[in-house]
Scaffold this motif. Structure first.
Motif, PDB file in Angstrom:
ATOM      1  N   LEU A  72       0.829  -1.199   0.000  1.00 50.34           N
ATOM      2  CA  LEU A  72       0.000   0.000   0.000  1.00 50.34           C
ATOM      3  C   LEU A  72       0.857   1.240   0.000  1.00 50.34           C
ATOM      4  O   LEU A  72       1.950   1.237   0.563  1.00 50.34           O
ATOM      5  N   ALA A  73       0.364   2.288  -0.600  1.00 49.87           N
ATOM      6  CA  ALA A  73       1.161   3.516  -0.665  1.00 49.87           C
ATOM      7  C   ALA A  73       0.266   4.739  -0.796  1.00 49.87           C
ATOM      8  O   ALA A  73      -0.912   4.645  -1.142  1.00 49.87           O
ATOM      9  N   TRP A  74       0.862   5.865  -0.487  1.00 50.37           N
ATOM     10  CA  TRP A  74       0.266   7.175  -0.731  1.00 50.37           C
ATOM     11  C   TRP A  74       1.176   7.929  -1.703  1.00 50.37           C
ATOM     12  O   TRP A  74       2.401   7.939  -1.552  1.00 50.37           O
ATOM     13  N   PHE A  75       0.558   8.549  -2.674  1.00 55.37           N
ATOM     14  CA  PHE A  75       1.219   9.471  -3.577  1.00 55.37           C
ATOM     15  C   PHE A  75       0.478  10.803  -3.483  1.00 55.37           C
ATOM     16  O   PHE A  75      -0.646  10.866  -2.975  1.00 55.37           O
ATOM     17  N   ARG A  76       1.091  11.848  -3.987  1.00 53.46           N
ATOM     18  CA  ARG A  76       0.416  13.136  -4.039  1.00 53.46           C
ATOM     19  C   ARG A  76       0.766  13.843  -5.339  1.00 53.46           C
ATOM     20  O   ARG A  76       1.806  13.581  -5.948  1.00 53.46           O
ATOM     21  N   GLN A  77      -0.128  14.734  -5.711  1.00 49.00           N
ATOM     22  CA  GLN A  77       0.088  15.492  -6.934  1.00 49.00           C
ATOM     23  C   GLN A  77      -0.364  16.923  -6.715  1.00 49.00           C
ATOM     24  O   GLN A  77      -1.556  17.183  -6.494  1.00 49.00           O
ATOM     25  N   ALA A  78       0.576  17.828  -6.766  1.00 50.08           N
ATOM     26  CA  ALA A  78       0.269  19.246  -6.681  1.00 50.08           C
ATOM     27  C   ALA A  78      -0.078  19.765  -8.071  1.00 50.08           C
ATOM     28  O   ALA A  78       0.310  19.172  -9.084  1.00 50.08           O
TER      29      ALA A  78
ATOM     30  N   ALA B 299       5.029   4.268   1.673  1.00 49.24           N
ATOM     31  CA  ALA B 299       4.554   2.948   1.284  1.00 49.24           C
ATOM     32  C   ALA B 299       4.762   1.957   2.418  1.00 49.24           C
ATOM     33  O   ALA B 299       5.659   2.118   3.253  1.00 49.24           O
ATOM     34  N   LEU B 300       3.906   0.950   2.427  1.00 50.76           N
ATOM     35  CA  LEU B 300       4.013  -0.170   3.359  1.00 50.76           C
ATOM     36  C   LEU B 300       4.048  -1.447   2.533  1.00 50.76           C
ATOM     37  O   LEU B 300       3.119  -1.712   1.776  1.00 50.76           O
ATOM     38  N   LYS B 301       5.097  -2.234   2.705  1.00 46.83           N
ATOM     39  CA  LYS B 301       5.201  -3.461   1.946  1.00 46.83           C
ATOM     40  C   LYS B 301       4.287  -4.531   2.527  1.00 46.83           C
ATOM     41  O   LYS B 301       4.061  -4.583   3.734  1.00 46.83           O
TER      42      LYS B 301
ATOM     43  N   ARG C  23       7.674  13.445   9.696  1.00 48.99           N
ATOM     44  CA  ARG C  23       6.421  14.207   9.871  1.00 48.99           C
ATOM     45  C   ARG C  23       5.191  13.366   9.571  1.00 48.99           C
ATOM     46  O   ARG C  23       4.147  13.551  10.184  1.00 48.99           O
ATOM     47  N   PHE C  24       5.306  12.461   8.618  1.00 46.46           N
ATOM     48  CA  PHE C  24       4.182  11.624   8.205  1.00 46.46           C
ATOM     49  C   PHE C  24       4.409  10.192   8.681  1.00 46.46           C
ATOM     50  O   PHE C  24       5.540   9.704   8.742  1.00 46.46           O
ATOM     51  N   THR C  25       3.291   9.509   8.963  1.00 38.45           N
ATOM     52  CA  THR C  25       3.352   8.100   9.347  1.00 38.45           C
ATOM     53  C   THR C  25       2.290   7.318   8.589  1.00 38.45           C
ATOM     54  O   THR C  25       1.098   7.682   8.643  1.00 38.45           O
ATOM     55  N   ILE C  26       2.712   6.286   7.907  1.00 39.91           N
ATOM     56  CA  ILE C  26       1.779   5.414   7.187  1.00 39.91           C
ATOM     57  C   ILE C  26       1.515   4.185   8.034  1.00 39.91           C
ATOM     58  O   ILE C  26       2.423   3.645   8.680  1.00 39.91           O
ATOM     59  N   SER C  27       0.264   3.763   8.066  1.00 37.18           N
ATOM     60  CA  SER C  27      -0.079   2.567   8.831  1.00 37.18           C
ATOM     61  C   SER C  27      -1.274   1.888   8.165  1.00 37.18           C
ATOM     62  O   SER C  27      -1.948   2.485   7.329  1.00 37.18           O
ATOM     63  N   ARG C  28      -1.516   0.664   8.564  1.00 39.00           N
ATOM     64  CA  ARG C  28      -2.603  -0.093   7.956  1.00 39.00           C
ATOM     65  C   ARG C  28      -3.313  -0.921   9.007  1.00 39.00           C
ATOM     66  O   ARG C  28      -2.705  -1.336   9.995  1.00 39.00           O
ATOM     67  N   ASP C  29      -4.570  -1.152   8.793  1.00 35.22           N
ATOM     68  CA  ASP C  29      -5.366  -2.059   9.608  1.00 35.22           C
ATOM     69  C   ASP C  29      -5.936  -3.085   8.640  1.00 35.22           C
ATOM     70  O   ASP C  29      -6.953  -2.837   7.988  1.00 35.22           O
TER      71      ASP C  29
ATOM     72  N   THR D  14      -8.249  -0.793   6.034  1.00 36.40           N
ATOM     73  CA  THR D  14      -8.043   0.658   6.035  1.00 36.40           C
ATOM     74  C   THR D  14      -6.558   0.987   6.068  1.00 36.40           C
ATOM     75  O   THR D  14      -5.795   0.380   6.812  1.00 36.40           O
ATOM     76  N   LEU D  15      -6.187   1.947   5.243  1.00 36.40           N
ATOM     77  CA  LEU D  15      -4.835   2.493   5.195  1.00 36.40           C
ATOM     78  C   LEU D  15      -4.904   3.916   5.724  1.00 36.40           C
ATOM     79  O   LEU D  15      -5.862   4.640   5.423  1.00 36.40           O
ATOM     80  N   TYR D  16      -3.905   4.307   6.498  1.00 38.94           N
ATOM     81  CA  TYR D  16      -3.883   5.649   7.068  1.00 38.94           C
ATOM     82  C   TYR D  16      -2.605   6.390   6.683  1.00 38.94           C
ATOM     83  O   TYR D  16      -1.572   5.789   6.407  1.00 38.94           O
ATOM     84  N   LEU D  17      -2.710   7.701   6.703  1.00 38.89           N
ATOM     85  CA  LEU D  17      -1.541   8.559   6.602  1.00 38.89           C
ATOM     86  C   LEU D  17      -1.717   9.677   7.617  1.00 38.89           C
ATOM     87  O   LEU D  17      -2.553  10.563   7.424  1.00 38.89           O
ATOM     88  N   GLN D  18      -0.965   9.603   8.697  1.00 40.51           N
ATOM     89  CA  GLN D  18      -0.979  10.659   9.693  1.00 40.51           C
ATOM     90  C   GLN D  18       0.036  11.706   9.281  1.00 40.51           C
ATOM     91  O   GLN D  18       1.215  11.388   9.105  1.00 40.51           O
ATOM     92  N   MET D  19      -0.435  12.923   9.117  1.00 47.11           N
ATOM     93  CA  MET D  19       0.422  14.001   8.639  1.00 47.11           C
ATOM     94  C   MET D  19       0.508  15.081   9.703  1.00 47.11           C
ATOM     95  O   MET D  19      -0.505  15.690  10.056  1.00 47.11           O
ATOM     96  N   ASN D  20       1.695  15.273  10.220  1.00 43.78           N
ATOM     97  CA  ASN D  20       1.942  16.296  11.237  1.00 43.78           C
ATOM     98  C   ASN D  20       2.868  17.372  10.690  1.00 43.78           C
ATOM     99  O   ASN D  20       3.539  17.168   9.676  1.00 43.78           O
ATOM    100  N   SER D  21       2.893  18.496  11.371  1.00 48.13           N
ATOM    101  CA  SER D  21       3.760  19.617  10.973  1.00 48.13           C
ATOM    102  C   SER D  21       3.615  19.932   9.495  1.00 48.13           C
ATOM    103  O   SER D  21       4.599  20.095   8.764  1.00 48.13           O
TER     104      SER D  21
END
Length: 125
Positions: free
Chosen positions: A33-39, A49-51, A66-72, A77-84
């Protein structure tokens, strides 16, 4: 696999948001699983990404610490905690999944089979 991302919004610099991504009708077991972004006006870029094999997490240098990826897996569910958060984090964030992906392709968008629709994160200065 249909993915649905949520949790985006408007936040001030220094604030936090948590993005979620759910898979319809299934869990994430066995998927990388992964997160990408596009500005606006930019290429889609890797965030984290999480393997599937060992759940090791990988991050872009720009978000490390600053960011933490996790999965349940049980909840699918996949999460992306974004701080700062900073204004340069402003983008549409996409969750993605793939069953078979080699390590060297973790940061390559075209290597992933399934994509969510994206959720907009706007960070004001």
């Amino acid at each position: 696999v249909q993915l649905q991302a949520s949790g985006g919004g408007l936040v001030q610099a220094g604030g936090s948001l948590r993005l979620s991504c759910t898979a319809s009708g299934r869990t994430f077991s066995g998927y990388t699983l992964a997160w990408f972004r596009q500005a606006t006006g930019k290429e889609r870029e890797f965030v984290a990404a999480l393997k599937s094999t060992n759940s090791n997490a990988f991050y872009a240098d720009s978000v490390k610490g600053r960011f933490t990826i996790s999965r349940d897996n049980a909840q699918g569910t996949l999460y992306l905690q974004m701080n700062s958060l900073q204004p340069e984090d402003t983008a549409v964030y996409y969750c993605t999944a793939s069953r078979t992906i080699i390590h060297s392709n973790l940061r390559v968008p075209s290597a992933y089979a399934y994509w969510g629709q994206g959720t907009l994160v706007t960070v004001s200065s």
